[in-house]
Design a protein around this motif. Structure first.
Motif, mmCIF file in Angstrom:
data_model
loop_
_atom_site.group_PDB
_atom_site.id
_atom_site.type_symbol
_atom_site.label_atom_id
_atom_site.label_comp_id
_atom_site.label_asym_id
_atom_site.label_seq_id
_atom_site.Cartn_x
_atom_site.Cartn_y
_atom_site.Cartn_z
ATOM 1 N N THR A 168 2.184 42.813 -17.754
ATOM 2 C CA THR A 168 0.941 42.182 -17.289
ATOM 3 C C THR A 168 1.214 41.392 -16.008
ATOM 4 O OG1 THR A 168 1.332 40.363 -18.855
ATOM 5 C CG2 THR A 168 -0.218 42.084 -19.524
ATOM 6 N N ALA A 169 2.406 40.799 -15.920
ATOM 7 C CA ALA A 169 2.773 40.095 -14.674
ATOM 8 C C ALA A 169 2.794 41.069 -13.497
ATOM 9 C CB ALA A 169 4.137 39.435 -14.846
ATOM 10 N N LYS A 170 3.263 42.280 -13.742
ATOM 11 C CA LYS A 170 3.296 43.293 -12.679
ATOM 12 C C LYS A 170 1.881 43.652 -12.230
ATOM 13 C CE LYS A 170 5.610 47.627 -11.492
ATOM 14 N NZ LYS A 170 6.520 48.706 -11.982
ATOM 15 N N LEU A 171 0.936 43.701 -13.175
ATOM 16 C CA LEU A 171 -0.458 43.975 -12.827
ATOM 17 C C LEU A 171 -1.027 42.885 -11.924
ATOM 18 C CD1 LEU A 171 -1.873 45.164 -16.293
ATOM 19 C CD2 LEU A 171 -1.310 46.599 -14.316
ATOM 20 N N LEU A 172 -0.474 41.686 -12.052
ATOM 21 C CA LEU A 172 -0.935 40.557 -11.233
ATOM 22 C C LEU A 172 -0.183 40.452 -9.912
ATOM 23 C CD1 LEU A 172 -1.281 37.804 -14.002
ATOM 24 C CD2 LEU A 172 -3.093 39.193 -12.990
ATOM 25 N N GLY A 173 0.715 41.405 -9.673
ATOM 26 C CA GLY A 173 1.449 41.411 -8.416
ATOM 27 C C GLY A 173 2.641 40.478 -8.373
ATOM 28 N N LEU A 174 3.151 40.071 -9.541
ATOM 29 C CA LEU A 174 4.293 39.161 -9.585
ATOM 30 C C LEU A 174 5.597 39.946 -9.523
ATOM 31 C CD1 LEU A 174 3.076 36.663 -12.340
ATOM 32 C CD2 LEU A 174 2.920 36.441 -9.865
ATOM 33 N N PRO A 175 6.641 39.372 -8.942
ATOM 34 C CA PRO A 175 7.926 40.076 -8.818
ATOM 35 C C PRO A 175 8.648 40.164 -10.158
ATOM 36 C CG PRO A 175 8.152 37.838 -8.011
ATOM 37 C CD PRO A 175 6.687 38.041 -8.291
ATOM 38 N N TYR A 176 9.577 41.121 -10.257
ATOM 39 C CA TYR A 176 10.400 41.279 -11.453
ATOM 40 C C TYR A 176 11.530 40.265 -11.437
ATOM 41 C CZ TYR A 176 13.758 43.276 -14.699
ATOM 42 O OH TYR A 176 14.648 43.458 -15.725
ATOM 43 N N PRO A 177 11.899 39.684 -12.596
ATOM 44 C CA PRO A 177 11.250 39.817 -13.895
ATOM 45 C C PRO A 177 9.992 38.972 -13.969
ATOM 46 C CG PRO A 177 13.132 38.371 -14.083
ATOM 47 C CD PRO A 177 13.144 38.877 -12.675
ATOM 48 N N GLY A 178 8.901 39.566 -14.423
ATOM 49 C CA GLY A 178 7.603 38.923 -14.325
ATOM 50 C C GLY A 178 7.349 37.813 -15.323
ATOM 51 N N GLY A 179 8.005 37.866 -16.505
ATOM 52 C CA GLY A 179 7.738 36.869 -17.534
ATOM 53 C C GLY A 179 7.943 35.436 -17.075
ATOM 54 N N PRO A 180 9.102 35.100 -16.501
ATOM 55 C CA PRO A 180 9.305 33.726 -16.026
ATOM 56 C C PRO A 180 8.336 33.322 -14.916
ATOM 57 C CG PRO A 180 11.410 34.855 -16.278
ATOM 58 C CD PRO A 180 10.340 35.893 -16.452
ATOM 59 N N GLU A 181 7.983 34.274 -14.048
ATOM 60 C CA GLU A 181 7.024 33.979 -12.977
ATOM 61 C C GLU A 181 5.642 33.690 -13.558
ATOM 62 O OE1 GLU A 181 7.579 33.693 -9.709
ATOM 63 O OE2 GLU A 181 9.717 34.015 -10.033
ATOM 64 N N LEU A 182 5.247 34.482 -14.553
ATOM 65 C CA LEU A 182 3.961 34.261 -15.205
ATOM 66 C C LEU A 182 3.932 32.889 -15.872
ATOM 67 C CD1 LEU A 182 1.936 36.907 -17.164
ATOM 68 C CD2 LEU A 182 2.275 34.643 -18.164
ATOM 69 N N ASP A 183 5.018 32.530 -16.540
ATOM 70 C CA ASP A 183 5.120 31.233 -17.204
ATOM 71 C C ASP A 183 4.973 30.097 -16.194
ATOM 72 O OD1 ASP A 183 5.640 29.202 -19.022
ATOM 73 O OD2 ASP A 183 7.800 29.518 -19.024
ATOM 74 N N LYS A 184 5.626 30.228 -15.051
ATOM 75 C CA LYS A 184 5.574 29.184 -14.019
ATOM 76 C C LYS A 184 4.153 28.979 -13.507
ATOM 77 C CE LYS A 184 7.507 30.107 -10.054
ATOM 78 N NZ LYS A 184 8.600 30.355 -9.071
ATOM 79 N N LEU A 185 3.432 30.077 -13.238
ATOM 80 C CA LEU A 185 2.056 29.956 -12.750
ATOM 81 C C LEU A 185 1.121 29.447 -13.847
ATOM 82 C CD1 LEU A 185 1.727 33.166 -10.542
ATOM 83 C CD2 LEU A 185 1.965 30.797 -9.797
#
Length: 340
Positions: A168-185
């Motif tokens: 789902t992070a990839k669908l939002l255009g976040l870089p890999y690995p997306g989980g930590p990036e999603l958590d931060k946002l």
């Protein structure tokens, strides 16, 4: 005296650790940044990187622990589950190293090691306890009777929760690995008072203790397609809020099942293990639920012991050595090795 060198190479992180009589003496990890270019782990590149990292990493781990190879009494290695090529590199190295030193070999189950990471340092859960294991490849509810006895209550039918976070992070255009990036946002959105239930994302309910996360990815995909058709800048304008909504949906699904398991098993010592255990939303929800439900205690590993690491392999190996559970020269990796 028990002095164990442990090696972890199940996916894209290479790990080496030394444990002496159950006390961790060193723990090193080499990460592989190259996979960011491709938006996910490339198995062949991961295998090659393990080959490059293992010898210097093992040398450094022994130096940090202030021991020599001749001090070792056993070599432990992750034998599965994981990527076959990566596991082959680790097991081949471990077998050769142990044979060269004429010391025993220990084959460790990666998922059991994640759970037993709770025994690296205090506080340690008392047996039996309930553990939620959450990672990029697994989502499981487990009753841990003792270091060698695990009862699987339920697991995901399809995607693991970590995979759902990353995709789902990839669908939002976040870089890999997306989980930590999603958590931060998601934390950014919650800090300004955004209601994470503003977007209609929800994980479907399954029977018993089973999980299913593939449906959420489809929900998010269709929602974003419709929203961006009306407003091409929708994702850019709402990315932190979307992250918070997705995280809330995934965390709620985990907490619902975990709460059900605590109530029905009567086990009120609850642990969490695996890479997703580092997620701030899940940690906060666990603490809040424990207080509300009156659980005895919640056990959250230090962040460095949540993601793949050799310290957890060393801890699992310590228990196996105590039980006389050794492997032979025919040890082979098993990419689909089950918990039980």
């Amino acid at each position: 005296m028990s002095v164990i060198l442990a090696i972890e190479s199940s996916c894209d992180d290479t790990g080496a650790a030394v444990i002496v009589d159950g006390h961790l003496r060193s723990n090193l990890t080499a990460t592989q940044e190259i996979h960011r270019r491709y938006g996910g782990v490339v198995p062949e590149l991961a295998s090659r990187a393990h080959q490059q990292h293992l010898v210097p990493l093992v040398t450094a781990a022994l130096t940090d622990a202030k021991i020599t190879p001749q001090d070792l009494t056993a070599v432990a290695v992750t034998r599965g589950p994981g990527l076959l090529g990566s596991l082959l590199v680790g097991t081949s190295f471990a077998k050769a190293y142990a044979a060269g030193l004429r010391i025993p070999l220990v084959g460790v189950n990666h998922m059991r090691a994640h759970i037993l990471a709770h025994f690296i340092e205090a506080p340690r859960p008392p047996f039996p306890f309930l553990c939620l294991t959450v990672s990029g490849g697994h989502t499981q509810l487990v009753v841990v009777r003792d270091p060698a006895t695990f009862e699987l209550l339920g697991q995901t039918h399809d995607d693991a929760v970590g995979e759902a976070f990353d995709k789902t992070a990839k669908l939002l255009g976040l870089p890999y690995p997306g989980g930590p990036e999603l958590d931060k946002l998601a934390r950014q959105a919650e800090a300004v008072g955004f209601d994470p239930k503003a977007f209609p994302f929800r994980v479907g309910e399954q029977d018993g203790y089973a999980f299913s996360f593939s449906g959420l990815k489809t929900q998010v995909l269709y929602f974003l397609q419709k929203a961006t058709a009306a407003n091409p800048s929708f994702i850019t304008e709402n990315r932190p809020a979307l992250c918070a909504a997705i995280q809330r949906a995934l965390v709620d699904a985990l907490i619902r099942k975990l709460t059900k398991a605590v109530r029905e098993t009567g086990l009120r010592h609850v642990a969490i293990a695996g890479g997703v255990a580092a997620n701030s939303g899940l940690r906060a929800a666990l603490s809040a639920t424990a207080e509300k439900e009156g659980w005895e205690a919640v056990y959250l590993p230090r962040l460095e012991y949540c993601t793949d690491n050799a310290a957890m392999v060393a801890m699992a190996a310590h228990f196996q050595v105590e039980a006389g559970d050794f492997a032979d020269a025919f040890l082979s990796p098993d990419p689909r090795l089950g918990l039980v």
